[in-house]
Write a protein that holds these residues in place. Structure first.
Motif, PDB file in Angstrom:
ATOM      1  N   PHE A  16      34.761  82.511  13.512  1.00 22.02           N
ATOM      2  CA  PHE A  16      33.959  82.719  14.722  1.00 22.02           C
ATOM      3  C   PHE A  16      32.603  82.023  14.660  1.00 22.02           C
ATOM      4  O   PHE A  16      32.060  81.649  15.707  1.00 22.02           O
ATOM      5  CB  PHE A  16      33.799  84.219  15.030  1.00 22.02           C
ATOM      6  N   TYR A  76      52.048 100.310  12.950  1.00 26.98           N
ATOM      7  CA  TYR A  76      51.458 100.097  14.279  1.00 26.98           C
ATOM      8  C   TYR A  76      52.347  99.361  15.272  1.00 26.98           C
ATOM      9  O   TYR A  76      51.902  99.091  16.384  1.00 26.98           O
ATOM     10  CB  TYR A  76      50.142  99.314  14.144  1.00 26.98           C
ATOM     11  N   ILE A 133      37.925  93.006  18.641  1.00 26.27           N
ATOM     12  CA  ILE A 133      37.306  94.000  17.740  1.00 26.27           C
ATOM     13  C   ILE A 133      37.531  95.419  18.287  1.00 26.27           C
ATOM     14  O   ILE A 133      37.876  96.340  17.532  1.00 26.27           O
ATOM     15  CB  ILE A 133      35.791  93.728  17.576  1.00 26.27           C
TER      16      ILE A 133
HETATM   17  C1  HEM Z   1      47.256  86.287  13.271  1.00 23.01           C
HETATM   18  C2  HEM Z   1      46.071  86.871  13.395  1.00 23.01           C
HETATM   19  C3  HEM Z   1      45.803  88.318  13.042  1.00 23.01           C
HETATM   20  C4  HEM Z   1      46.652  89.265  12.577  1.00 23.01           C
HETATM   21  C5  HEM Z   1      48.149  89.154  12.289  1.00 23.01           C
HETATM   22  C6  HEM Z   1      45.878  90.461  12.365  1.00 23.01           C
HETATM   23  C7  HEM Z   1      46.356  91.657  11.876  1.00 23.01           C
HETATM   24  C8  HEM Z   1      45.575  92.703  11.453  1.00 23.01           C
HETATM   25  C9  HEM Z   1      46.046  93.884  10.777  1.00 23.01           C
HETATM   26  C10 HEM Z   1      47.506  94.168  10.437  1.00 23.01           C
HETATM   27  C11 HEM Z   1      44.992  94.688  10.507  1.00 23.01           C
HETATM   28  C12 HEM Z   1      44.989  96.067   9.819  1.00 23.01           C
HETATM   29  C13 HEM Z   1      44.963  97.123  10.880  1.00 23.01           C
HETATM   30  C14 HEM Z   1      44.515  98.453  10.314  1.00 23.01           C
HETATM   31  O1  HEM Z   1      44.958  98.820   9.229  1.00 23.01           O
HETATM   32  O2  HEM Z   1      43.711  99.133  10.960  1.00 23.01           O
HETATM   33  C15 HEM Z   1      43.818  94.014  11.019  1.00 23.01           C
HETATM   34  C16 HEM Z   1      42.534  94.510  10.937  1.00 23.01           C
HETATM   35  C17 HEM Z   1      41.473  93.990  11.622  1.00 23.01           C
HETATM   36  N1  HEM Z   1      41.463  92.807  12.324  1.00 23.01           N
HETATM   37 FE1  HEM Z   1      43.004  91.494  12.508  1.00 23.01          FE
HETATM   38  N2  HEM Z   1      44.575  90.222  12.738  1.00 23.01           N
HETATM   39  C18 HEM Z   1      44.484  88.913  13.149  1.00 23.01           C
HETATM   40  C19 HEM Z   1      43.332  88.293  13.619  1.00 23.01           C
HETATM   41  C20 HEM Z   1      42.124  88.936  13.851  1.00 23.01           C
HETATM   42  C21 HEM Z   1      40.978  88.373  14.518  1.00 23.01           C
HETATM   43  C22 HEM Z   1      40.904  86.945  15.074  1.00 23.01           C
HETATM   44  C23 HEM Z   1      40.011  89.324  14.568  1.00 23.01           C
HETATM   45  C24 HEM Z   1      38.654  89.297  15.166  1.00 23.01           C
HETATM   46  C25 HEM Z   1      38.310  88.633  16.241  1.00 23.01           C
HETATM   47  C26 HEM Z   1      40.519  90.480  13.879  1.00 23.01           C
HETATM   48  C27 HEM Z   1      39.813  91.652  13.703  1.00 23.01           C
HETATM   49  C28 HEM Z   1      40.222  92.679  12.906  1.00 23.01           C
HETATM   50  C29 HEM Z   1      39.390  93.818  12.546  1.00 23.01           C
HETATM   51  C30 HEM Z   1      37.933  94.060  12.953  1.00 23.01           C
HETATM   52  C31 HEM Z   1      40.166  94.630  11.720  1.00 23.01           C
HETATM   53  C32 HEM Z   1      39.732  95.944  11.018  1.00 23.01           C
HETATM   54  C33 HEM Z   1      40.157  97.146  11.837  1.00 23.01           C
HETATM   55  C34 HEM Z   1      39.768  98.445  11.121  1.00 23.01           C
HETATM   56  O3  HEM Z   1      40.078  98.620   9.952  1.00 23.01           O
HETATM   57  O4  HEM Z   1      39.143  99.301  11.754  1.00 23.01           O
HETATM   58  N3  HEM Z   1      41.818  90.213  13.483  1.00 23.01           N
HETATM   59  N4  HEM Z   1      44.200  92.808  11.570  1.00 23.01           N
END
Ligand code: HEM
Length: 141
Positions: A16, A76, A133
């Motif tokens: 970003f 999920y 987010i």
């Molecule tokens: C192919 C791209 C992506 C995949 C497959 C993906 C998948 C995931 C997964 C499986 C989690 C864990 C969810 C959990 O346990 O709560 C996660 C967490 C997170 N992702 Fe992604 N994500 C991707 C891209 C992004 C992008 C581009 C952003 C931001 C713009 C992002 C922001 C976040 C945030 C902030 C978390 C933490 C959530 C939490 O723990 O509260 N992700 N993502």
């Protein structure tokens, strides 16, 4: 899982940083007149896009998909927020590719867009960042 999430977020911030700064460079590049500035902007844009943004994006995707493969998909896959997040990511990938097309246009001195156009485009990643987010953290549905 927490190490994967930490790495996922580190590379998301790296990605970003570029998504915010590259269109800003395009704003100044579109306003520049002299060849020294033109060449300097081309170098800055190329290094940012290929050296920082694209590796950041690839690593964000790798660690996100790794978390899904571990246990996040099982947890999920029934939740709407994850599907909407993935849909927004497809659109964000399209925006990243559009940045690459604009970069090539500048590289070959054939950009036709005004600095005002890039000022508007510069706002697009803000919307994606806020939306993704909120979906990932609040998990509203
Ligand atoms: C192919 C791209 C992506 C995949 C497959 C993906 C998948 C995931 C997964 C499986 C989690 C864990 C969810 C959990 O346990 O709560 C996660 C967490 C997170 N992702 Fe992604 N994500 C991707 C891209 C992004 C992008 C581009 C952003 C931001 C713009 C992002 C922001 C976040 C945030 C902030 C978390 C933490 C959530 C939490 O723990 O509260 N992700 N993502």
């Amino acid at each position: 899982m927490l190490w994967l999430k930490a790495l996922h977020l580190i590379f998301m911030v790296t990605w970003f940083a570029g998504l915010f700064y590259l269109p800003r460079l395009f704003v100044y590049h579109a306003m520049s007149q002299d060849s020294i500035s033109n060449d300097r902007f081309k170098t800055m844009e190329r290094k940012l896009y290929f050296g920082i943004m694209t590796p950041g994006m690839i690593l964000t995707f790798i660690f996100g998909i790794w978390m899904l493969a571990n246990d996040a998909w099982a947890l999920y896959s029934g939740s709407g927020w994850l599907h909407l997040k993935l849909a927004l990511l497809v659109l964000l990938l399209a925006y990243h590719i559009a940045c690459g097309v604009w970069l090539l246009d500048f590289k070959h001195d054939r950009n036709r867009h005004s600095h005002v156009y890039f000022r508007w485009m510069n706002e697009v990643p803000v919307l994606f960042l806020a939306g993704i987010i909120i979906l990932a953290v609040v998990k509203p549905f």
